[in-house]
Design a protein around this motif. Structure first.
Motif, PDB file in Angstrom:
ATOM      1  N   ASN A 249      -3.897   0.630   6.244  1.00 32.83           N
ATOM      2  CA  ASN A 249      -5.178   0.477   5.561  1.00 32.83           C
ATOM      3  C   ASN A 249      -5.163   1.068   4.157  1.00 32.83           C
ATOM      4  OD1 ASN A 249      -7.550  -0.714   7.241  1.00 32.83           O
ATOM      5  ND2 ASN A 249      -6.407   0.522   8.714  1.00 32.83           N
ATOM      6  N   ASP A 250      -4.569   2.250   4.008  1.00 33.35           N
ATOM      7  CA  ASP A 250      -4.613   2.880   2.683  1.00 33.35           C
ATOM      8  C   ASP A 250      -3.787   2.093   1.674  1.00 33.35           C
ATOM      9  OD1 ASP A 250      -2.290   3.518   4.028  1.00 33.35           O
ATOM     10  OD2 ASP A 250      -2.082   5.492   3.105  1.00 33.35           O
ATOM     11  N   LEU A 251      -2.598   1.631   2.082  1.00 34.37           N
ATOM     12  CA  LEU A 251      -1.763   0.866   1.150  1.00 34.37           C
ATOM     13  C   LEU A 251      -2.401  -0.458   0.772  1.00 34.37           C
ATOM     14  CD1 LEU A 251       1.842   1.389   2.610  1.00 34.37           C
ATOM     15  CD2 LEU A 251       0.762   2.581   0.706  1.00 34.37           C
ATOM     16  N   LEU A 252      -3.093  -1.067   1.726  1.00 34.22           N
ATOM     17  CA  LEU A 252      -3.672  -2.386   1.467  1.00 34.22           C
ATOM     18  C   LEU A 252      -5.019  -2.291   0.771  1.00 34.22           C
ATOM     19  CD1 LEU A 252      -3.568  -5.459   1.803  1.00 34.22           C
ATOM     20  CD2 LEU A 252      -4.583  -5.175   4.077  1.00 34.22           C
ATOM     21  N   PHE A 253      -5.966  -1.632   1.394  1.00 33.72           N
ATOM     22  CA  PHE A 253      -7.345  -1.681   0.898  1.00 33.72           C
ATOM     23  C   PHE A 253      -7.657  -0.621  -0.151  1.00 33.72           C
ATOM     24  CE2 PHE A 253      -7.793  -3.559   5.239  1.00 33.72           C
ATOM     25  CZ  PHE A 253      -8.087  -4.843   4.801  1.00 33.72           C
ATOM     26  N   GLU A 254      -6.900   0.450  -0.203  1.00 31.61           N
ATOM     27  CA  GLU A 254      -7.165   1.481  -1.196  1.00 31.61           C
ATOM     28  C   GLU A 254      -6.242   1.364  -2.411  1.00 31.61           C
ATOM     29  OE1 GLU A 254      -7.108   5.337   0.628  1.00 31.61           O
ATOM     30  OE2 GLU A 254      -8.428   4.725   2.278  1.00 31.61           O
ATOM     31  N   PHE A 332      -6.398  -7.299  12.083  1.00 34.62           N
ATOM     32  CA  PHE A 332      -6.023  -6.057  12.764  1.00 34.62           C
ATOM     33  C   PHE A 332      -4.684  -5.607  12.191  1.00 34.62           C
ATOM     34  CE2 PHE A 332      -4.426  -3.109  15.797  1.00 34.62           C
ATOM     35  CZ  PHE A 332      -5.501  -2.607  16.508  1.00 34.62           C
ATOM     36  N   LEU A 333      -4.701  -4.487  11.454  1.00 36.63           N
ATOM     37  CA  LEU A 333      -3.466  -3.925  10.912  1.00 36.63           C
ATOM     38  C   LEU A 333      -2.837  -3.029  11.971  1.00 36.63           C
ATOM     39  CD1 LEU A 333      -4.426  -3.008   7.226  1.00 36.63           C
ATOM     40  CD2 LEU A 333      -3.038  -4.924   8.023  1.00 36.63           C
ATOM     41  N   GLU A 334      -1.692  -3.441  12.472  1.00 39.61           N
ATOM     42  CA  GLU A 334      -1.016  -2.723  13.547  1.00 39.61           C
ATOM     43  C   GLU A 334       0.021  -1.769  12.966  1.00 39.61           C
ATOM     44  OE1 GLU A 334      -0.679  -1.067  16.411  1.00 39.61           O
ATOM     45  OE2 GLU A 334      -1.332  -2.944  17.378  1.00 39.61           O
ATOM     46  N   TRP A 335      -0.144  -0.489  13.249  1.00 38.79           N
ATOM     47  CA  TRP A 335       0.818   0.504  12.790  1.00 38.79           C
ATOM     48  C   TRP A 335       1.241   1.447  13.917  1.00 38.79           C
ATOM     49  CZ3 TRP A 335      -1.083   5.348  13.672  1.00 38.79           C
ATOM     50  CH2 TRP A 335      -2.466   5.476  13.748  1.00 38.79           C
ATOM     51  N   ALA A 336       0.638   1.266  15.131  1.00 36.02           N
ATOM     52  CA  ALA A 336       0.952   2.155  16.254  1.00 36.02           C
ATOM     53  C   ALA A 336       2.363   1.927  16.779  1.00 36.02           C
ATOM     54  CB  ALA A 336      -0.066   1.955  17.377  1.00 36.02           C
ATOM     55  N   PHE A 337       2.883   0.726  16.587  1.00 37.24           N
ATOM     56  CA  PHE A 337       4.267   0.428  16.964  1.00 37.24           C
ATOM     57  C   PHE A 337       4.880  -0.454  15.897  1.00 37.24           C
ATOM     58  CE2 PHE A 337       1.607  -2.812  18.926  1.00 37.24           C
ATOM     59  CZ  PHE A 337       2.259  -3.994  18.608  1.00 37.24           C
ATOM     60  N   TYR A 338       6.200  -0.641  15.979  1.00 35.02           N
ATOM     61  CA  TYR A 338       6.932  -1.360  14.929  1.00 35.02           C
ATOM     62  C   TYR A 338       6.898  -2.864  15.177  1.00 35.02           C
ATOM     63  CZ  TYR A 338       8.925   2.966  13.044  1.00 35.02           C
ATOM     64  OH  TYR A 338       9.089   4.194  12.456  1.00 35.02           O
ATOM     65  N   LEU A 339       5.764  -3.494  14.872  1.00 32.29           N
ATOM     66  CA  LEU A 339       5.728  -4.948  14.856  1.00 32.29           C
ATOM     67  C   LEU A 339       6.628  -5.462  13.741  1.00 32.29           C
ATOM     68  CD1 LEU A 339       4.457  -7.461  16.135  1.00 32.29           C
ATOM     69  CD2 LEU A 339       2.562  -7.247  14.518  1.00 32.29           C
TER      70      LEU A 339
END
Length: 473
Positions: A249-254, A332-339
């Motif tokens: 989220n921070d890299l994308l939206f901020e 849905f930005l998934e960061w909990a696992f390595y998609l």
């Protein structure tokens, strides 16, 4: 006169036929003939050995084939170009002429479209699923997923690129088989304007429309590989979301970084929203002037983006940041696992991972997907970067393949080689039916009804009763 007679006498004295008729001459002749035979035998031996080495080099050690000579790759590139030219000159099959549909020429002054506008896809799917009950779920009652990947229609300039495409195809088939997923691999260009990394968009749209029973389409780049064969995506986490993609989220939206998300591996729900997203996404992709101008705009709007033509990832980032708010609402930005696991952050830690953990986590403890972003496996030039990519692609494949081969009692000798070794002894009780008894030979034979009862007990103990439906006679 005397001088001429002397010269003729000398010629007659050194006549070769007379010399080789002597004992010494015959000995010299035998030596020369033996030398000729030796040279001929040596030459034939070299030809035979060379042919044998080439015939047996189908699966060389990974440390050898990364040192191939660049001229060989250039020669293969020239061969590929010749095949392409020959293909262009191939006459049209008369049996198919009547089936051809003339392609509509796209007017660059108008926004590019993937096909006719569809506005009631959710309703169409609802009706179809009512008429075809239980087609949109697996036998375990889970939403049906279609795993999709692909590669370029023609051969790689570097043969090792095709070799690893084949290995990574095997990896996807293994994962789909283990998790009850359907799989589609594409090597065709559906729309000529949408080539390169944009080819996935018309493909995804076609798959949605032709597989209404599929709830999710899972795209995976050809240079990405499953490295946790046990981990499974929990779709219940994505209720109310239509696209699941790795990002932050921070890299994308901020920060508005063009690397705020990665389109190398993502899930897209089969619904009207997704068709609308593809329609909004596609106009940035047509090759030529449109793609070049879109690339300039994306470079100006997104942070740290290099100057190059528009790519699908940057265009999706732009839509999420500056497009219709509905796109962001279903993301849905998934960061909990390595998609998506960037290979340089993952591959050098495999041995440490194997020493400390077991598969099933999907995160840094055992990465779910390893993605070789930036590698160019089809590049014919042998550079140090290409060599390192091939070396680590081999390690990633073997890291994943060990999890498959382990079931059969084998593993790779090391992550750097395709060679395998046996890691489990054979047994006369391969199904483990008698492992509770010390001497299987003294154990009475189990009847089929006893085995069924034992299976039901094991299923209840493992909590599978909720997953596997009961059979009826």
């Amino acid at each position: 006169m005397n001088h001429q007679m002397a010269v003729e006498g000398m010629k007659s004295a050194w006549d070769p036929s007379r010399y080789f008729a002597t004992q010494r001459g015959r000995k010299v002749m035998r030596t020369v003939n033996a030398f000729k035979v030796t040279i001929l035998c040596g030459f034939i031996t070299i030809l035979v050995l060379r042919g044998t080495m080439q015939a047996g080099s189908g699966l060389p050690d990974s440390s050898k084939f990364i040192d191939e000579d660049a001229e060989r790759f250039q020669g293969l590139t020239r061969t590929s170009r010749m095949l392409k030219e020959a293909e262009d000159e191939t006459p049209v099959d008369s049996a198919l002429v009547g089936k051809f549909v003339e392609e509509e020429k796209w007017d660059p002054s108008k926004p590019y479209t993937l096909g006719p506008k569809i506005s009631n896809w959710d309703e169409q799917r609802r009706v179809w699923n009512e008429r075809n009950p239980m087609q949109n779920v697996t036998r375990n009652g889970k939403p049906k997923i279609l795993l999709v990947s692909g590669s370029q229609p023609g051969p790689c300039g570097n043969p090792m690129g095709d070799f690893y495409h084949l290995k990574y195809l095997k990896n996807r088939i293994d994962y789909a088989r283990l998790h009850g997923m359907e799989f589609f691999y594409n090597v065709a260009t559906f729309q000529k304007e949408m080539n390169s990394f944009w080819a996935k968009l018309p493909l995804l749209r076609n798959l949605m429309l032709n597989h209404p029973e599929t709830e999710w389409i899972w795209w995976m780049d050809s240079d990405a590989i499953f490295t946790d064969m046990t981990f499974e995506v929990d779709l219940e986490r994505y209720v109310g979301k239509n696209i699941v993609i790795h990002g932050f989220n921070d890299l994308l939206f901020e920060q508005h970084k063009w690397l705020g998300l990665n389109t190398g591996s993502f899930l897209l729900r089969n619904c009207q929203w997704s068709l609308d997203l593809l329609d909004a996404w596609a106009p940035y992709g047509p090759s030529g002037e449109v793609r070049m101008n879109a690339g300039k705009m994306l470079t100006a709007k997104l942070v740290d983006r290099p100057a190059f033509e528009a790519d699908d990832q940057s265009a999706l980032v732009y839509l999420m940041l500056f497009g219709d708010p509905q796109w962001r609402g279903k993301l849905f930005l998934e960061w909990a696992f390595y998609l998506h696991g960037y290979w340089k952050f993952v591959v050098y830690n495999y041995e440490n991972v194997m020493a400390k953990h077991k598969p099933g986590f999907g995160d840094d403890r055992w990465p779910f997907v390893t993605h070789f972003v930036g590698c160019k496996p089809c590049q014919y030039a042998v550079t140090g970067e290409v060599q390192e990519c091939f070396k680590q692609m081999e390690r990633a494949f073997n890291f994943a393949d060990n999890q498959v081969l382990g079931k059969y009692g084998y593993a790779h000798r090391s992550l750097a080689t395709w060679k395998t070794v046996k890691v489990r002894e054979d047994t006369n009780d391969p199904l483990g039916l008698y492992k509770a008894h010390k001497n299987p030979q003294d154990t009475p034979t189990l009847k089929s009804e006893d085995l069924s009862a034992q299976f039901l007990k094991q299923k209840e103990a493992a909590g599978l009763e909720k997953v596997l439906p009961k059979t009826t006679s």
